[in-house]
Design a protein around this motif. Sequence first.
Motif, PDB file in Angstrom:
ATOM      1  N   ALA A 221       0.833  -1.207   0.000  1.00 43.23           N
ATOM      2  CA  ALA A 221       0.000   0.000   0.000  1.00 43.23           C
ATOM      3  C   ALA A 221       0.867   1.258   0.000  1.00 43.23           C
ATOM      4  N   ARG A 222       1.986   1.211   0.726  1.00 43.81           N
ATOM      5  CA  ARG A 222       2.881   2.385   0.769  1.00 43.81           C
ATOM      6  C   ARG A 222       3.455   2.660  -0.616  1.00 43.81           C
ATOM      7  N   GLY A 225       1.349   4.446  -2.867  1.00 42.81           N
ATOM      8  CA  GLY A 225       1.120   5.851  -2.554  1.00 42.81           C
ATOM      9  C   GLY A 225       0.063   6.117  -1.498  1.00 42.81           C
ATOM     10  N   ALA A 226      -0.354   5.075  -0.754  1.00 40.49           N
ATOM     11  CA  ALA A 226      -1.370   5.295   0.272  1.00 40.49           C
ATOM     12  C   ALA A 226      -0.752   6.011   1.473  1.00 40.49           C
ATOM     13  N   GLN A 230      -4.878   6.267   5.017  1.00 41.81           N
ATOM     14  CA  GLN A 230      -5.520   5.365   4.053  1.00 41.81           C
ATOM     15  C   GLN A 230      -5.144   3.914   4.332  1.00 41.81           C
TER      16      GLN A 230
END
Lengths: 329, 356
Positions: A221-222, A225-226, A230
Amino acid sequence: MSEAQVSQAPRTAPGARSGSFGRGLGAWLAQERVFRLIPFVAVEVIFVLVIIIPFLLTIYISFLKWRANRPFEQAYLSGFGNYQAVLTDPGFWSALGRTFYFAGAAVTLELALGFVLAMLVARTVRGKAAYITILLVPMMIVPVVVGYNFTMLYIDSGPINQLLAPFTQAMGLDPRIRWLSDPVAAQWAVILADVWQWTSLTFLIFLSGFSALPRQLVNAARVMGASAWQIFWRVELPLLRPAIVIAVVIRAMEALKIFDPVVLLTAGGPGTSSQSIAFYLWEQVWVFNKFSFGAAASIILLVIFAVLIFFGIWLLVRSSAAVGRERAA
Amino acid sequence: MAQIDLKDVVKRFGPHLAVKGVNLQVRDGEFLIMVGPSGCGKTTTLNMISGLERPTSGEIAIGGRVVNELEPGERGLGMVFQDLALFPHLTVYENIAFGLRVKKVPQAELDQRVRAAAEAMHIASLLAKRPAQCSGGESQRVALARTIVTNPSVFLMDEPLSSLDAKLRVDMRTELKRLHERLKSTFVYVTHDQAEAMTMADRIVVMSKGVIEQVGGPLDIYRKPASQFVAGFFGTPTMNFLAGEIDARDGTLAFASRSLREPLGDALPPSLAGRSIVLGVRSEHVEVGRGETPGRVQLIEPLGNESLVFFEFGGDAPLVAKVDAETRLRPGDNLTFGFNPAGYHVFDAASGARLN
C-alpha cells in the motif's frame, strides 16, 4: 543397589498390598477398550454433577414456592407463579436494562482504548515487552482488590476528584463529585472500574491482531502511494475485523455478568441505581431468601443470554470463516 | 526517463552491514536482474530503491532526481512482492484499483484503467473474485495488473515467481519478458534463481555478502565470470573447481595438483608462476574419452538431451562432465578424460578473483 533392583520394587508392591481384587481392577482398567474411555467418563461425571444436576434442580426449584428461611418441607409446587412474579417485577427489568447500559458503555470504551493502545504498542520498537507487561497488569489483579482500590480513589476528596478539579471548576461544577453516592456518578464509577480492569484484555486481543498483520500488505500500500491514514482504513482495519469481533463477543459476554465492581463499590446503590442483573439476582436469593424466585429469574436470564451468545458465536464463526476463505490460498 | 543511479549506497541494520557501498546504474528501459544467495543484500538494495528502507549513507536517484527523502509512494514506481501481497479482503477489481483510489482518480477513468489492465493481463473474468479464489498463476497476473495500472516508469520485483510451481514459473518468465518488451519501462528484478536471471535479464548484477561481484550480460557472466563465486553460482551443474598451483617447470605455465597436470597455454602472465589457484572448468569442457587421465564413473544423471557423468579421478572432489545422452557408461566403469583449454577459468585461491 543396582538399577534393576530399584525398578523392580514398585512393580510388585501394589499387587501385594491390595490383593487379587486390586490386581483384577487394575487389569480391567488397563484394557484398551476400557482405558481409552476413562477420560471421557471422568469429564462426563463432572459435567453431570456440577452442571446437569444443579441445572435440573434450578428448574425444579423455579416451579416451587419456597423461601430459604422456611423448612423445605413447606415448599409446594406453584406452576409458573415465580416466572410471572419475575416478569412483572419492575426491578428485574430495570436491572436488566441497566446491565445492557453498563455493558454497552464499558465494552465500547474498552474496545476503543484497547485498540488505540495496541496500535501504539504494536508500532513501538523499544521497550515493547515492558509496555505490554504494564498494560496487562490490571487484568491480573484480583477483582476484590480492584474494587477496594477504586473505593479509595473515588472518595470525595480522593485523587480522581483532585485530578478532575481544574476541569470541573472551569465548568462551574462542584469539584467534589460524589462518585459512590450520586445515582448517575455511581453508574459511571462501576463502568470505569470495569474499563480499567478489562481494557487489558481487548488490548491483548488487538495486539495479537496487529502483530499478525502481514507487513508486506502495508508495504504494498505504501508503494502504491497510500497515506498512513488510508493504510489504516483500507488495509489494517478490515484485516483486523476478526479480532474486533472476538473482542466484542468475549467482553460483551463477560460484561453482561458484571457483579464484582457493583458489590464492592456501590452495593447496587444509591437505592437500586447501580444494580446490575447479577447483583439483583444475588440480592433476591441471598439477601431476601427468595430461592424459587431467583431460580425462575436465572432461567429467564439463561434464555435471554443464550440467544445473545448464539448470535455472538454466529458472528464469530462467520467472520473467521470469511478470513479462512481469504487466507486459504 | 527512468534511469536509476545508486551512489555508494550503504545499509546497516544495527551492527550488521547488509549492503556495503553499492554503485550501480540501471539504464532507462533495461531489464536488470539482481541475483545472489540469501542474505547477499539484493532485496535490501531493492527496498532502498523502492523507499521501504532508507539507506544509511549514499545517494539514490530515479530519473535524475535524488529520492533519498521521498516516501515510496512519491517515487513513481510499481512493485511486485515475493508473496504478491494482494489484499485478501478486497476483490481483484479493488486490488487493481487500489493505487488509483488512494490517488483519488475519478471513477470513470479508474474503471476504464482497471479494465484495461485486467484485459492486458488476461484476468478480465476474475475481477469479481477474491485473491483466495484465484490460482497461483492468476494471483501473479493480478499482482502484475495492479502494478501496471498506475503506469510506473520503474517496476521493482522481489522474487515474484518463487511461490509458483516449476512449470508455471517457466511460463511466467516468458510472460514477464513479453511485458517488458511491451511496456519498455525499467525493470529491476531480484531473484536467487540463476536460471531466471539468465533467461530474462538484459544485464545481471551478481551480489554476495553486500557487495556487487559482477555486472554484465547473461552470456558474459556465464562465459567470463569475474570471480570464483560468480562462476560457481551460474550454470547447472555447478562448475568443476580444482585446487592447485601454477607450475612453470617446462617454460610454459601449467596447472598442477596432486593428481593432475594440465598446460594452461599462454593466457596467463609468467609472473603468476607458483601462485595457488583454483582452476574452473564447466562440465561441457570436460571431454570424456579424449585425454589420457584415468577416472572411474560414480553416477550417471540422464537429462534427456544429454547426460551428466560424475566420476572420481584421485582429486579432492569428483568431476562432472556432460556427455551424449546415448552414453554406454555405467557406474563403476573406467574412463579417460581431458579438458578443453578454451574453457579454463583461473581464479586466485585466496581472493577468488579471475586471473585469465
